[in-house]
Scaffold this motif. Structure first.
Motif, short mmCIF file in Angstrom:
data_model
loop_
_atom_site.label_atom_id
_atom_site.label_comp_id
_atom_site.label_asym_id
_atom_site.label_seq_id
_atom_site.Cartn_x
_atom_site.Cartn_y
_atom_site.Cartn_z
N LYS A 466 24.25 -10.28 -17.91
CA LYS A 466 22.90 -9.84 -18.32
C LYS A 466 22.10 -9.43 -17.07
N MET A 467 22.23 -10.21 -16.02
CA MET A 467 21.51 -9.90 -14.76
C MET A 467 21.97 -8.53 -14.23
N LYS A 468 23.28 -8.27 -14.37
CA LYS A 468 23.80 -6.98 -13.89
C LYS A 468 23.23 -5.85 -14.72
N THR A 469 23.20 -6.05 -16.03
CA THR A 469 22.68 -4.99 -16.91
C THR A 469 21.25 -4.64 -16.53
N LEU A 470 20.49 -5.64 -16.13
CA LEU A 470 19.08 -5.39 -15.81
C LEU A 470 18.86 -5.05 -14.34
N GLY A 471 19.95 -4.88 -13.62
CA GLY A 471 19.83 -4.47 -12.21
C GLY A 471 19.33 -5.59 -11.32
N LEU A 472 19.50 -6.85 -11.74
CA LEU A 472 18.98 -7.96 -10.94
C LEU A 472 20.07 -8.67 -10.13
N CYS A 473 21.30 -8.26 -10.35
CA CYS A 473 22.40 -8.86 -9.58
C CYS A 473 22.42 -8.17 -8.22
N VAL A 474 22.57 -8.96 -7.15
CA VAL A 474 22.52 -8.37 -5.81
C VAL A 474 23.89 -7.80 -5.43
N GLU A 475 23.87 -6.53 -5.13
CA GLU A 475 25.08 -5.79 -4.71
C GLU A 475 26.27 -6.10 -5.63
N ASN A 476 25.96 -6.06 -6.91
CA ASN A 476 27.00 -6.24 -7.93
C ASN A 476 27.85 -7.50 -7.71
N GLY A 477 27.21 -8.54 -7.26
CA GLY A 477 27.89 -9.83 -7.11
C GLY A 477 28.82 -9.91 -5.91
N LYS A 478 28.66 -9.01 -4.96
CA LYS A 478 29.56 -8.96 -3.79
C LYS A 478 29.57 -10.28 -3.00
N HIS A 479 28.44 -10.99 -3.02
CA HIS A 479 28.36 -12.20 -2.21
C HIS A 479 28.69 -13.47 -3.01
N CYS A 480 29.15 -13.27 -4.22
CA CYS A 480 29.42 -14.44 -5.08
C CYS A 480 30.91 -14.49 -5.41
N PRO A 481 31.38 -15.68 -5.82
CA PRO A 481 32.79 -15.75 -6.24
C PRO A 481 33.05 -14.83 -7.42
N ARG A 482 34.27 -14.32 -7.51
CA ARG A 482 34.58 -13.36 -8.58
C ARG A 482 34.50 -13.98 -9.97
N TRP A 483 34.80 -15.27 -10.04
CA TRP A 483 34.87 -15.90 -11.35
C TRP A 483 33.50 -16.27 -11.91
N ILE A 484 32.47 -16.04 -11.15
CA ILE A 484 31.14 -16.54 -11.56
C ILE A 484 30.66 -15.90 -12.86
N LYS A 485 30.11 -16.75 -13.74
CA LYS A 485 29.63 -16.24 -15.02
C LYS A 485 28.11 -16.38 -15.13
N ASN A 486 27.60 -17.36 -14.42
CA ASN A 486 26.18 -17.66 -14.51
C ASN A 486 25.68 -18.07 -13.12
N PRO A 487 24.46 -17.69 -12.74
CA PRO A 487 23.96 -18.09 -11.42
C PRO A 487 24.06 -19.60 -11.17
N LEU A 488 24.07 -20.38 -12.24
CA LEU A 488 24.18 -21.83 -12.05
C LEU A 488 25.53 -22.23 -11.46
N ASP A 489 26.53 -21.37 -11.63
CA ASP A 489 27.87 -21.70 -11.12
C ASP A 489 28.00 -21.42 -9.63
N TYR A 490 26.99 -20.81 -9.06
CA TYR A 490 27.11 -20.37 -7.65
C TYR A 490 27.21 -21.54 -6.68
N ARG A 491 28.14 -21.44 -5.77
CA ARG A 491 28.21 -22.37 -4.64
C ARG A 491 28.33 -21.50 -3.39
N PRO A 492 27.61 -21.83 -2.33
CA PRO A 492 27.69 -20.96 -1.14
C PRO A 492 29.09 -20.96 -0.55
N PRO A 493 29.55 -19.80 -0.08
CA PRO A 493 30.89 -19.75 0.49
C PRO A 493 30.99 -20.63 1.73
#
Ligand code: SF4
Length: 503
Positions: A466-493
């Motif tokens: 949903k964040m991607k659809t609204l253009g709110l995802c940063v650089e199409n999730g480039k800085h996040c794990p590929r498997w991420i489904k929700n911002p709550l799942d994020y852990r810093p690399p």
């Protein structure tokens, strides 16, 4: 077992949270801990919650379902599933409808246009089906008796008009008749106040008791900002002056809005539905229209096109025209003024020698105070936790800078913070940086999102898709794990070799 009432439970939950914080070195997600303990108490009314070791079994790195599983395994003698604590998944439409009901009641004294604007903005942002959105708009329109038609007024360019809207070309001609060295001291005082208001609050007030001072303080303040020569201040000042104009336009006569808007949009026309049978059916979408070509150009130049509500798919287009409500037209004017003013400041700053000495002195007088504001803001921005997902960091930074943040972004950041252990007061503290901050409404919204009001739903942040659809995802999730489904799942690399983080 001593009597356990709800007050005891509340303080018990807080105590457990403090102990977890002490044990883990960071605060747990309060709502999660509360959900777990309440679940236990409901399902096991005769058991003592103090018999459970909440502190060592709670692991903030795990998902809620995994934490629950841990407790089930550690304490199989207790019931964990019989009576589920009500904990609904993210449901945008429901949130929207409940919030809208509340706002409709709370904002009854608001002008109809403001209420309609809110409905439209939320509908577009939350992707409410068009039929539903129309129904809501019609309901609001039906509540209000239409004002009787009145003859069109002629706009007269007088001192009050240019004091309200100093970027008008007519105002520039008048200002040239004055010399900055001869201006009254109160003009400089008001100009400094304008700059400080812009830096501190992100909006300049309108003081129209003395229109001449108000008018002359505008070019003076612009000169002060140019002399200080700071890109952040230039942007902030342009935004704050543009917001002032938008606010004034919203309550001014429709003809004044049309007059001012025509300075930046050549094809704008005032076409109240009642006067034009052609557009009767779409009159509720706005009393103004502009040509499609100009609409696309202006919204692109003013960078409004990244916001879903300005996308063509969400607009009423008829015979090559886009229909706009007064609030929407005022919003476009604001974006336009902001862009022009910022360019003016930067152009003047590039040629600072032309700035009169009195303006330079005024600028130097307020420079230390501006420095304090900037360093305070920078400090707040640098305290944003590093383990936040990039999308949430960005929203938080933009709120701290008092930039425009949509309702959806507010919703996203509030749900994220509340689901990661921050309390209602923390979220309100962040929201207090918004220039349109209203504590009463913000508190209701945040408490609502936290599940303390309305349908008592606990909301989760929007999904990454949903964040991607609204253009709110940063650089199409480039800085996040590929498997991420929700911002709550994020852990810093992790810095060194972590195979699960593929960038
Ligand atoms: S992938 Fe998800 S968490 Fe990462 S920036 Fe995009 S929306 Fe945010």
């Amino acid at each position: 077992m001593p009597k356990r009432d709800k007050y005891w439970l509340k303080s018990y939950i807080s105590r457990i949270c403090e102990q977890i914080e002490e044990y883990r070195g960071k605060p747990p997600n309060y709502i999660e801990v509360q959900g777990l303990i309440q679940r236990f108490v409901k399902n096991n009314p005769d058991a003592d919650p103090e018999s459970i070791d909440w502190v060592s079994h709670y692991d903030p790195k795990l998902e809620y379902s995994e934490i629950l599983q841990r407790f089930k395994e550690a304490y199989p003698q207790y019931k964990w599933e019989k009576e589920e604590v009500r904990e609904k998944q993210y449901d945008e439409e429901r949130y929207f409808n409940e919030l809208l009901d509340y706002l409709r009641k709370q904002a009854e004294e608001l002008p109809r246009e403001l209420r309609l604007r809110l409905v439209r903005e939320l509908s577009a942002e939350l992707g409410l089906p068009a039929v539903e959105a129309k129904k809501l708009e019609e309901a609001i329109e039906a509540e209000v008796e239409k004002p009787p038609e009145r003859p069109r007024k002629k706009v007269v360019v007088d001192l009050m008009l240019i004091a309200k809207y100093p970027p008008l070309p007519e105002a520039k001609n008048i200002a040239q008749a004055f010399s900055f060295d001869e201006l009254d001291e109160k003009v400089y005082e008001r100009a400094c106040e304008r700059v400080l208001e812009a830096a501190e609050r992100g909006i300049v007030s309108a003081k129209l008791d003395d229109p001449l001072t108000e008018f002359l303080s505008y070019p003076t303040a612009t000169g002060i900002v140019a002399w200080i020569y700071d890109r952040w201040l230039a942007s902030r000042y342009a935004l704050a002056e543009a917001r002032r104009i938008e606010k004034l336009l919203m309550v001014d006569e429709p003809e004044v809005l049309e007059f001012v808007a025509k300075k930046c949009l050549k094809t704008v026309e005032y076409v109240p539905g009642s006067e034009d049978p052609e557009i009767k059916s779409s009159a509720k979408y706005g009393d103004y229209r502009i040509q499609l070509k100009e609409y696309i150009r202006t919204t692109t130049e003013a960078r409004l096109n990244t916001d879903p509500r300005w996308k063509l798919i969400n607009r009423v287009v008829r015979r090559g025209f886009i229909y706009l409500s007064p609030a929407e037209l005022a919003r476009i004017v604001r974006a336009y003024v902001q862009m022009i003013l910022k360019n003016t400041v930067l152009r003047t700053a590039a040629n600072r020698r032309v700035i009169p000495p009195k303006i330079r002195d005024a600028a130097e007088k307020i420079r230390p105070r501006l420095g304090e504001v900037v360093s305070r803001l920078r400090k707040e921005i640098t305290t944003i936790p590093a383990d936040m997902p990039p999308c949430m960091k960005l929203i938080q930074e933009r709120i701290l800078r008092s930039e425009d943040v949509s309702h959806f972004e507010n919703f996203a950041i509030a749900t994220y913070l509340l689901n990661t252990g921050r309390g209602i007061e923390d979220v309100l503290k962040l929201f207090s940086h918004r220039s349109d901050y209203d504590e009463r409404i913000a508190r209701y919204q945040v408490e609502h999102i936290a599940g303390l009001r309305g349908g008592r739903t606990k909301y989760r942040p929007p999904s990454c898709s949903k964040m991607k659809t609204l253009g709110l995802c940063v650089e199409n999730g480039k800085h996040c794990p590929r498997w991420i489904k929700n911002p709550l799942d994020y852990r810093p690399p992790k810095k060194v070799g972590n195979p699960s983080y593929i960038t």
